[in-house]
Design a protein around this motif. Structure first.
Motif, short mmCIF file in Angstrom:
data_model
loop_
_atom_site.label_atom_id
_atom_site.label_comp_id
_atom_site.label_asym_id
_atom_site.label_seq_id
_atom_site.Cartn_x
_atom_site.Cartn_y
_atom_site.Cartn_z
N ILE A 5 0.83 -1.22 0.00
CA ILE A 5 0.00 0.00 0.00
C ILE A 5 0.86 1.27 0.00
O ILE A 5 0.59 2.23 -0.72
N PHE A 6 1.90 1.28 0.84
CA PHE A 6 2.70 2.49 0.95
C PHE A 6 3.58 2.71 -0.29
O PHE A 6 3.86 3.86 -0.66
N PHE A 28 2.34 11.87 5.03
CA PHE A 28 0.92 12.09 4.71
C PHE A 28 0.08 11.75 5.94
O PHE A 28 0.56 11.10 6.88
N LEU A 29 -1.18 12.20 5.89
CA LEU A 29 -2.07 11.94 7.02
C LEU A 29 -2.46 10.47 7.06
O LEU A 29 -2.72 9.86 6.01
N ASP A 30 -2.53 9.93 8.25
CA ASP A 30 -3.05 8.57 8.45
C ASP A 30 -4.56 8.60 8.22
O ASP A 30 -5.25 9.50 8.70
N THR A 31 -5.08 7.62 7.47
CA THR A 31 -6.53 7.60 7.18
C THR A 31 -7.36 7.20 8.41
O THR A 31 -8.56 7.42 8.43
N ASN A 32 -6.73 6.60 9.39
CA ASN A 32 -7.43 6.26 10.64
C ASN A 32 -6.70 6.92 11.80
O ASN A 32 -6.05 6.25 12.61
N LEU A 40 2.05 9.97 8.93
CA LEU A 40 2.98 8.87 8.71
C LEU A 40 4.11 9.38 7.83
O LEU A 40 3.86 10.04 6.82
N ASN A 86 6.37 1.12 14.90
CA ASN A 86 6.03 -0.28 15.18
C ASN A 86 6.88 -1.17 14.28
O ASN A 86 6.95 -0.94 13.06
N GLY A 92 2.88 -4.56 16.73
CA GLY A 92 1.73 -3.82 16.20
C GLY A 92 1.88 -3.33 14.78
O GLY A 92 1.04 -2.57 14.30
N GLN A 93 2.95 -3.76 14.08
CA GLN A 93 3.11 -3.31 12.69
C GLN A 93 2.12 -4.07 11.80
O GLN A 93 2.09 -5.30 11.79
N THR A 94 1.29 -3.31 11.07
CA THR A 94 0.30 -3.93 10.18
C THR A 94 0.64 -3.68 8.71
O THR A 94 0.28 -4.48 7.86
N VAL A 95 1.29 -2.56 8.41
CA VAL A 95 1.73 -2.28 7.04
C VAL A 95 3.24 -2.53 7.00
O VAL A 95 4.01 -1.86 7.70
N HIS A 99 7.56 2.91 8.38
CA HIS A 99 6.90 4.21 8.59
C HIS A 99 7.06 4.66 10.03
O HIS A 99 7.17 3.85 10.94
N HIS A 101 5.14 6.95 12.84
CA HIS A 101 3.93 7.67 13.24
C HIS A 101 4.34 8.96 13.95
O HIS A 101 5.20 8.93 14.84
P1 5GP Z 1 1.17 0.24 11.78
O1 5GP Z 1 0.11 -0.45 12.63
O2 5GP Z 1 1.68 -0.67 10.68
O3 5GP Z 1 2.26 0.83 12.60
O4 5GP Z 1 0.45 1.47 11.13
C1 5GP Z 1 -0.10 1.46 9.85
C2 5GP Z 1 -0.93 2.71 9.72
O5 5GP Z 1 -1.22 2.91 8.36
C3 5GP Z 1 -2.27 2.65 10.47
O6 5GP Z 1 -2.32 3.69 11.43
C4 5GP Z 1 -3.31 2.81 9.37
O7 5GP Z 1 -4.40 3.61 9.76
C5 5GP Z 1 -2.51 3.47 8.25
N1 5GP Z 1 -2.98 3.14 6.92
C6 5GP Z 1 -3.27 1.90 6.43
N2 5GP Z 1 -3.63 1.98 5.13
C7 5GP Z 1 -3.55 3.31 4.78
C8 5GP Z 1 -3.79 4.00 3.57
O8 5GP Z 1 -4.15 3.44 2.52
N3 5GP Z 1 -3.60 5.35 3.58
C9 5GP Z 1 -3.18 6.01 4.72
N4 5GP Z 1 -3.02 7.34 4.63
N5 5GP Z 1 -2.95 5.38 5.88
C10 5GP Z 1 -3.13 4.03 5.92
#
Ligand code: 5GP
Ligand code: ZN
Length: 137
Positions: A5-6, A28-32, A40, A86, A92-95, A99, A101
């Motif tokens: 995604i990134f 860029f801004l985090d979408t959540n 991020l 993360n 807690g790393q999901t992507v 990156h 935060h």
């Molecule tokens: P992690 O949990 O890997 O440290 O954080 C991943 C972050 O990426 C999460 O806070 C999530 O909201 C953000 N994120 C996931 N997909 C997208 C996306 O498509 N666009 C943006 N701007 N943020 C995303």
């Protein structure tokens, strides 16, 4: 990295609300967002996480994170900032693209709760743990 995604955001294939860009770094801004202005910072090049980022790029990413943190305090009225990286799923790393935060904080009782729950010091052999870490530096 075709389906990262990134990487897609870095290539402009997925839109984002950009706040900073140079040759190596994008922010860029985090979408959540956890709080208003949650950003991020990524390297444009794909690295799985902190463990794999070359030192010079890590320095550039952290310098961008600092600039953004300063702007969040100056322009959004944040009273403080949390910088969070993360690293791997267990943390807690999901992507799986490196990156940072940058999370502005307005109120210590807001939606972000980072708890450090210390263990009893007596359980830990601090000199032995320090030696193990130092051995690999
Ligand atoms: P992690 O949990 O890997 O440290 O954080 C991943 C972050 O990426 C999460 O806070 C999530 O909201 C953000 N994120 C996931 N997909 C997208 C996306 O498509 N666009 C943006 N701007 N943020 C995303
Ligand atoms: Zn990627």
């Amino acid at each position: 990295m075709d389906d990262c995604i990134f990487c897609k955001i870095a290539r402009g294939e997925i839109p984002c609300h950009k706040v900073y860009e140079d040759n190596d770094i994008l922010a860029f801004l985090d979408t959540n967002p956890v709080t208003r202005g949650h950003c991020l910072v990524i390297t444009k090049e794909h690295f799985q996480n902190l463990l794999y980022v070359p030192k010079d790029l890590l320095g550039k990413a952290m310098a961008a994170a600092q600039k953004i943190a300063q702007a969040e305090v100056a322009s959004l009225g944040a009273k403080g900032v949390n910088i969070l990286i993360n690293t791997n799923e267990v943390a807690g790393q999901t992507v799986m693209h490196f990156h940072i935060h940058v999370i502005p904080r307005y109120d210590s009782k807001d939606s972000l709760k980072i708890d450090f729950i210390p263990r009893q010091i007596s359980e830990l052999n601090l000199p032995a743990v320090a030696s193990l870490i130092k051995k690999d530096l």
